[in-house]
Structures are given as structure tokens and as C-alpha cells.
Design a protein around this motif. Structure first.
Motif, PDB file in Angstrom:
ATOM      1  N   LEU A 135       0.858  -1.178   0.000  1.00 10.44           N
ATOM      2  CA  LEU A 135       0.000   0.000   0.000  1.00 10.44           C
ATOM      3  C   LEU A 135       0.896   1.230   0.000  1.00 10.44           C
ATOM      4  O   LEU A 135       1.875   1.279   0.767  1.00 10.44           O
ATOM      5  N   PRO A 185      -9.554   2.457  -2.357  1.00  8.69           N
ATOM      6  CA  PRO A 185      -9.096   3.627  -1.606  1.00  8.69           C
ATOM      7  C   PRO A 185      -9.585   4.915  -2.269  1.00  8.69           C
ATOM      8  O   PRO A 185      -9.866   4.922  -3.466  1.00  8.69           O
ATOM      9  N   VAL A 210      -2.138   5.278   0.965  1.00  9.05           N
ATOM     10  CA  VAL A 210      -3.565   4.933   0.849  1.00  9.05           C
ATOM     11  C   VAL A 210      -4.403   5.718   1.860  1.00  9.05           C
ATOM     12  O   VAL A 210      -4.157   5.698   3.063  1.00  9.05           O
TER      13      VAL A 210
END
Ligand code: ADP
Ligand code: MG
Length: 244
Positions: A8, A61, A11
Motif C-alpha cells: 500500500l 481507496p 492509501v
């Protein structure tokens, strides 16, 4: 091949709009190494489920990038996301989410049938054996204990040979002994199956099965610990005010 099963970057996830909006994740950047067990802990409302859903491609997201096994999810349409989840990802939830009308065997093979794939009989037998359900495959979920139902859910998650298995408090509804058996099973996916497990839990003992524990607070990863003991985790959570 990347060494990170999940990545990630920056995010952010915001629910709602304007003055009523909630920032559930704030600029989260983290990599999860392939073949490891990661536990995600934090107070209620800290963003654990949102983190898991974004990391697993179940939710999108608001901004930032998510990669699973090196594949960038941002920009994928629903069809591509569904396909990626089927190939790469398995899920285990607190509520088991089995189909009551289907047998154990039918529940386990459902992801394959949804993907239009044939079930390899030997692979099914192996998985059923691994989760300890041999002799139960013709039962319905209602004929099984909670622990057995969660084993069915794990078998269903494993049947597609996913890179990553995500769990959102999968032992939350089980007694201590049964919960321990489920954790041993998930740990085995990492140690013998070479898979990656990411588990949201509020249980320090469960988290002590992990190679790394991520601590979330108010939508951010505020700390991590590598191979901590249950006592160290409990102390960290108490400091965070999670259990007060
Ligand atoms: P946790 O799993 O740690 O309890 P969640 O990820 O479920 O936390 O929630 C994080 C925050 O986002 C909380 O403030 C929660 O109320 C909010 N939230 C979660 N899902 C939604 C949603 N669908 N709509 C609006 N707010 C949400
Ligand atoms: Mg949650």
C-alpha cells in the motif's frame, strides 16, 4: 516477482462527504512480505477493517496505490478486480459466510465453480484433510460446530491456491481452544504452504502467532513489532488505550 505480497502506498480512505466525512485511513504506506504472517491490531474504529478491505481489493481507496503480488489495483475495473481476487486472494470472516443450502464440499468448491473451473479431486481431498474435515464433506453448515464452519471457510479460501489469505477477526466468534486450532491452521498456510496471511485481530495471543504486528490508531499505522510475545502486544495495546 516482487518479494512483497501486498503493497500500500499513500492509501487514504474517506467515507462520506463534507462535514460528515470520516477519514478511516490516512496516508498509509506499508509492504507485507511474501510468505509471512501479519497481524493488524488497534482500537475499535481505528480502520482495521478498512485497511483489510483496501489491501484485499474488496474496497477502493479514495487515493493511493494498492498492489497485490505486484499487480496494481488502481485503475482496474470491477471485472478485472473480481478476476484478480479470484486468482490471488482468499478471505476468512468472523461470520464464516457459508451458504446454508450447500454441503461442505459444495461450499469449499464454490469459488472454483464461480470462476468456471473444474475441481481437482486430489486437491480437494488434500485441503479437506488439511483443515480436518475428512468425513464431513456431505454435511450442511448447520450440522457443524462454529470451529468446523470456520474450517470450511478456510478450505474455501485455500481452494484457489491464493497468494494472500486475509482474515477479519476470523477467530472472534470461537472459543479459545477452537480459535487456537484455527490459528495453527493459518500459521501452517505460511510455514508449509508458503502463503501470506494478513489477520485483523483484537486478541494478543492470536497476534503473537504473527511474524509482524501492525498497530493502527485513528487511520494510521503508528507502530509495528516483529515476532512479539502476547505479553508485549498486550502491553502495547494497553498503552494505546485500546482496552481501557
Ligand atoms: P475497525 O475495523 O478498526 O473497527 P473500521 O475500518 O471498520 O474500523 O472503521 C474505521 C472508521 O471508518 C470508523 O470511524 C467507522 O465508523 C468508519 N466507517 C467504516 N465503514 C464505514 C462506512 N461504510 N461508511 C461510513 N463510515 C464508515
Ligand atoms: Mg473491524
Amino acid at each position: 516477482m516482487t518479494s512483497q505480497a501486498v503493497r500500500l502506498e499513500g492509501v487514504t480512505k474517506t467515507y462520506g462527504r463534507g462535514s460528515r466525512s470520516v477519514a478511516a485511513l490516512k496516508d498509509v504506506t506499508v509492504g507485507i512480505r511474501r510468505g509471512t504472517f501479519t497481524a493488524v491490531m488497534g482500537p475499535s474504529g481505528s480502520g482495521k477493517s478498512t485497511f483489510l478491505h483496501c489491501a484485499a481489493g474488496l474496497d477502493r481507496p479514495s487515493s493511493g496505490s494498492v498492489r497485490i503480488a505486484g499487480e496494481e489495483l488502481t485503475g482496474m475495473d470491477e471485472t478485472e478486480l473480481t478476476y484478480l481476487r479470484r486468482r490471488r486472494v482468499g478471505f476468512v470472516f468472523q461470520g464464516f459466510n457459508l451458504v446454508p443450502a450447500l454441503t461442505v464440499r459444495q461450499n469449499i468448491t464454490l469459488p472454483l465453480r464461480l470462476a468456471g473451473q473444474r475441481t481437482d479431486r486430489r486437491w480437494l481431498d488434500e485441503i479437506v484433510h488439511r483443515v480436518g474435515l475428512t468425513g464431513r464433506v456431505d454435511h450442511r453448515p448447520s450440522q457443524l460446530s462454529g470451529g468446523q464452519q470456520q474450517r470450511v471457510a478456510i478450505a474455501r479460501a485455500l481452494v484457489t491456491r491464493p497468494d494472500v489469505i486475509f482474515g477479519d477477526e476470523p477467530t472472534g466468534a470461537l472459543d479459545t481452544v477452537t480459535a487456537r486450532e484455527i490459528l495453527v491452521l493459518l500459521r501452517g498456510c505460511v510455514d508449509t504452504g508458503g502463503q501470506t496471511v494478513v489477520l485483523v485481530t483484537h486478541d494478543a495471543v492470536a497476534a503473537s502467532c504473527a511474524d509482524r504486528v501492525l498497530f493502527l490508531a485513528d487511520g494510521s499505522i503508528v507502530d509495528h513489532a516483529d515476532s512479539p510475545t502476547a505479553e508485549q502486544i498486550a502491553a502495547r495495546m494497553t498503552r494505546a488505550g485500546a482496552w481501557s
